[in-house]
Design a protein around this motif. Structure first.
Motif, PDB file in Angstrom:
ATOM      1  N   ARG A  75       0.865  -1.188   0.000  1.00  0.00           N
ATOM      2  CA  ARG A  75       0.000   0.000   0.000  1.00  0.00           C
ATOM      3  C   ARG A  75       0.899   1.234   0.000  1.00  0.00           C
ATOM      4  NH1 ARG A  75      -2.479   3.359   3.760  1.00  0.00           N
ATOM      5  NH2 ARG A  75      -4.607   4.004   3.219  1.00  0.00           N
ATOM      6  N   GLY A  80     -13.481  -1.748   8.984  1.00  0.00           N
ATOM      7  CA  GLY A  80     -12.767  -0.805   9.834  1.00  0.00           C
ATOM      8  C   GLY A  80     -13.216   0.622   9.573  1.00  0.00           C
ATOM      9  N   PRO A  81     -12.663   1.602  10.271  1.00  0.00           N
ATOM     10  CA  PRO A  81     -11.686   1.371  11.331  1.00  0.00           C
ATOM     11  C   PRO A  81     -12.377   0.963  12.639  1.00  0.00           C
ATOM     12  CG  PRO A  81     -12.004   3.717  11.019  1.00  0.00           C
ATOM     13  CD  PRO A  81     -12.882   3.025  10.024  1.00  0.00           C
ATOM     14  N   THR A 140      -7.312   5.441  13.972  1.00  0.00           N
ATOM     15  CA  THR A 140      -6.052   5.127  13.282  1.00  0.00           C
ATOM     16  C   THR A 140      -5.345   6.402  12.846  1.00  0.00           C
ATOM     17  OG1 THR A 140      -5.054   4.029  11.389  1.00  0.00           O
ATOM     18  CG2 THR A 140      -7.285   4.848  11.054  1.00  0.00           C
ATOM     19  N   SER A 177      -2.945   5.983  10.496  1.00  0.00           N
ATOM     20  CA  SER A 177      -2.272   5.534   9.272  1.00  0.00           C
ATOM     21  C   SER A 177      -3.087   5.739   8.002  1.00  0.00           C
ATOM     22  CB  SER A 177      -1.914   4.051   9.392  1.00  0.00           C
ATOM     23  OG  SER A 177      -1.215   3.802  10.569  1.00  0.00           O
ATOM     24  N   LYS A 178      -4.303   6.266   8.126  1.00  0.00           N
ATOM     25  CA  LYS A 178      -5.113   6.505   6.923  1.00  0.00           C
ATOM     26  C   LYS A 178      -5.748   7.874   7.076  1.00  0.00           C
ATOM     27  CE  LYS A 178      -9.140   4.446   4.570  1.00  0.00           C
ATOM     28  NZ  LYS A 178      -8.822   4.372   3.157  1.00  0.00           N
ATOM     29  N   ILE A 190      -9.686  -4.017  10.812  1.00  0.00           N
ATOM     30  CA  ILE A 190      -8.573  -3.075  10.584  1.00  0.00           C
ATOM     31  C   ILE A 190      -8.813  -1.760  11.317  1.00  0.00           C
ATOM     32  CG2 ILE A 190      -9.581  -2.168   8.418  1.00  0.00           C
ATOM     33  CD1 ILE A 190      -6.626  -2.020   7.388  1.00  0.00           C
ATOM     34  N   GLY A 191      -7.711  -1.075  11.600  1.00  0.00           N
ATOM     35  CA  GLY A 191      -7.783   0.280  12.138  1.00  0.00           C
ATOM     36  C   GLY A 191      -7.476   0.346  13.621  1.00  0.00           C
ATOM     37  N   GLY A 192      -6.283   0.825  13.951  1.00  0.00           N
ATOM     38  CA  GLY A 192      -5.904   1.040  15.350  1.00  0.00           C
ATOM     39  C   GLY A 192      -5.741  -0.245  16.141  1.00  0.00           C
ATOM     40  N   VAL A 210      -2.868  -4.830  10.169  1.00  0.00           N
ATOM     41  CA  VAL A 210      -2.195  -3.757  10.898  1.00  0.00           C
ATOM     42  C   VAL A 210      -1.090  -3.102  10.086  1.00  0.00           C
ATOM     43  CG1 VAL A 210      -2.656  -4.916  13.097  1.00  0.00           C
ATOM     44  CG2 VAL A 210      -0.438  -5.216  12.032  1.00  0.00           C
ATOM     45  N   ILE A 211      -0.947  -1.796  10.325  1.00  0.00           N
ATOM     46  CA  ILE A 211       0.201  -1.069   9.778  1.00  0.00           C
ATOM     47  C   ILE A 211       1.125  -0.695  10.932  1.00  0.00           C
ATOM     48  CG2 ILE A 211       1.007   0.987   8.560  1.00  0.00           C
ATOM     49  CD1 ILE A 211      -1.618   1.070   7.010  1.00  0.00           C
ATOM     50  N   SER A 212       0.699   0.311  11.732  1.00  0.00           N
ATOM     51  CA  SER A 212       1.640   0.909  12.686  1.00  0.00           C
ATOM     52  C   SER A 212       2.107  -0.047  13.779  1.00  0.00           C
ATOM     53  CB  SER A 212       1.047   2.179  13.292  1.00  0.00           C
ATOM     54  OG  SER A 212      -0.216   1.916  13.830  1.00  0.00           O
TER      55      SER A 212
HETATM   56  N1  3NM Z   1      -7.835   1.072   6.157  1.00  0.00           N
HETATM   57  P1  3NM Z   1      -3.131   1.088  11.618  1.00  0.00           P
HETATM   58  S1  3NM Z   1      -7.885   1.838   8.572  1.00  0.00           S
HETATM   59  C1  3NM Z   1      -5.439   1.049   5.564  1.00  0.00           C
HETATM   60  O1  3NM Z   1     -10.825   1.628   7.998  1.00  0.00           O
HETATM   61  C2  3NM Z   1      -6.531   1.266   6.516  1.00  0.00           C
HETATM   62  O2  3NM Z   1     -10.608   0.773   6.032  1.00  0.00           O
HETATM   63  C3  3NM Z   1      -8.680   1.345   7.162  1.00  0.00           C
HETATM   64  O3  3NM Z   1      -3.450   1.268  10.072  1.00  0.00           O
HETATM   65  C4  3NM Z   1     -10.153   1.252   7.054  1.00  0.00           C
HETATM   66  O4  3NM Z   1      -2.992  -0.375  11.854  1.00  0.00           O
HETATM   67  C5  3NM Z   1      -6.387   1.688   7.831  1.00  0.00           C
HETATM   68  O5  3NM Z   1      -1.812   1.790  11.805  1.00  0.00           O
HETATM   69  C6  3NM Z   1      -5.098   1.983   8.517  1.00  0.00           C
HETATM   70  O6  3NM Z   1      -4.234   1.730  12.388  1.00  0.00           O
HETATM   71  C7  3NM Z   1      -4.664   0.913   9.492  1.00  0.00           C
END
Ligand code: 3NM
Length: 216
Positions: free
Chosen positions: A40, A132-133, A137, A139-140, A167-169, A188-190
């Motif tokens: 991504r 999500g989220p 988060t 990261s988006k 997904i998300g946080g 997860v990203i962060s």
């Molecule tokens: N999509 P992190 S939240 C790429 O809600 C992405 O669809 C999301 O990153 C959605 O794990 C998100 O750092 C970012 O919170 C997730």
């Protein structure tokens, strides 16, 4: 695809990694046992052109080495060119029906936020959905308001055979809540990109997810 593969779904682009080489981060995560990977490459500092493609190819080669599916976010053209294992699209990306036509039998993941979007994804044979989220988060940039696990629970109850990733946080401390609400795994990203000890973080996630899936 096997829904078990969604267990710990790692997403990364260069902008998610601050003080390290993103390819090293990816390799550490793969070695430690992430089960799915999404390329991504987003944001104002995102790689472009040949550099973008080269970085994607390097990520793909690492995924192959560890036998982990390589999924491309949004960019269908790149996914086809690289013969990626699949694509993931959101609601602002290409329509799901169109995407399914273009990608044939590759893995197709779709982000959904309500039952209408979920049913469109199912009709177009999404292989899994992302919900999500769940939590806040960073990261988006255009993420919606955190929704908690209510919709996740509703979706998994209504469509028990549909693979779902939350997904998300999500961190190793809260991931059990998504599994208990019916998700097959967490994306997860962060939590991984910013971890000082990726092996330990991945192990903590996997332990927690495993414990929570015994219960749910
Ligand atoms: N999509 P992190 S939240 C790429 O809600 C992405 O669809 C999301 O990153 C959605 O794990 C998100 O750092 C970012 O919170 C997730």
């Amino acid at each position: 695809m096997n829904r078990k593969q969604l267990e710990l779904y790692f997403i990364m682009g260069t902008s998610n990694v601050k003080n390290a080489n993103p390819l090293n981060v990816l390799e550490l995560a793969l070695q430690a046992g992430v089960t799915f990977f999404q390329f991504r490459e987003k944001g104002s500092s995102a790689l472009k052109g040949l550099q973008y493609e080269e970085f994607a190819r390097e990520c793909q080669a690492l995924c192959r080495k560890y036998n982990v599916p390589f999924i491309v976010n949004d960019d269908i053209e790149l996914a086809l060119k690289l013969e990626a294992d699949g694509v993931h699209v959101g609601q602002d990306d290409m329509a799901v029906a169109e995407t399914r036509k273009l990608v044939g039998n590759k893995i197709l993941g779709v982000s959904v936020h309500n039952l209408d979007e979920l049913e469109v994804a199912i009709r177009n044979k999404a292989d899994y959905i992302g919900v999500g989220p769940i939590y806040k988060t960073k990261s988006k940039a255009d993420a919606k308001e955190p929704a908690g696990t209510r919709f996740l629970q509703q979706a998994s109850k209504k469509y028990p055979s549909l693979p779902i990733v939350a997904i998300g946080g999500i961190s190793s401390l809260n991931c059990h809540e998504s599994i208990e609400a019916g998700a097959d795994g967490v994306a997860v990203i962060s939590a991984i990109c910013e971890s000082a000890n990726i092996h330990q973080t991945v192990n903590e996630f996997k332990q927690k997810i495993n414990d929570a899936s015994q219960v749910s």
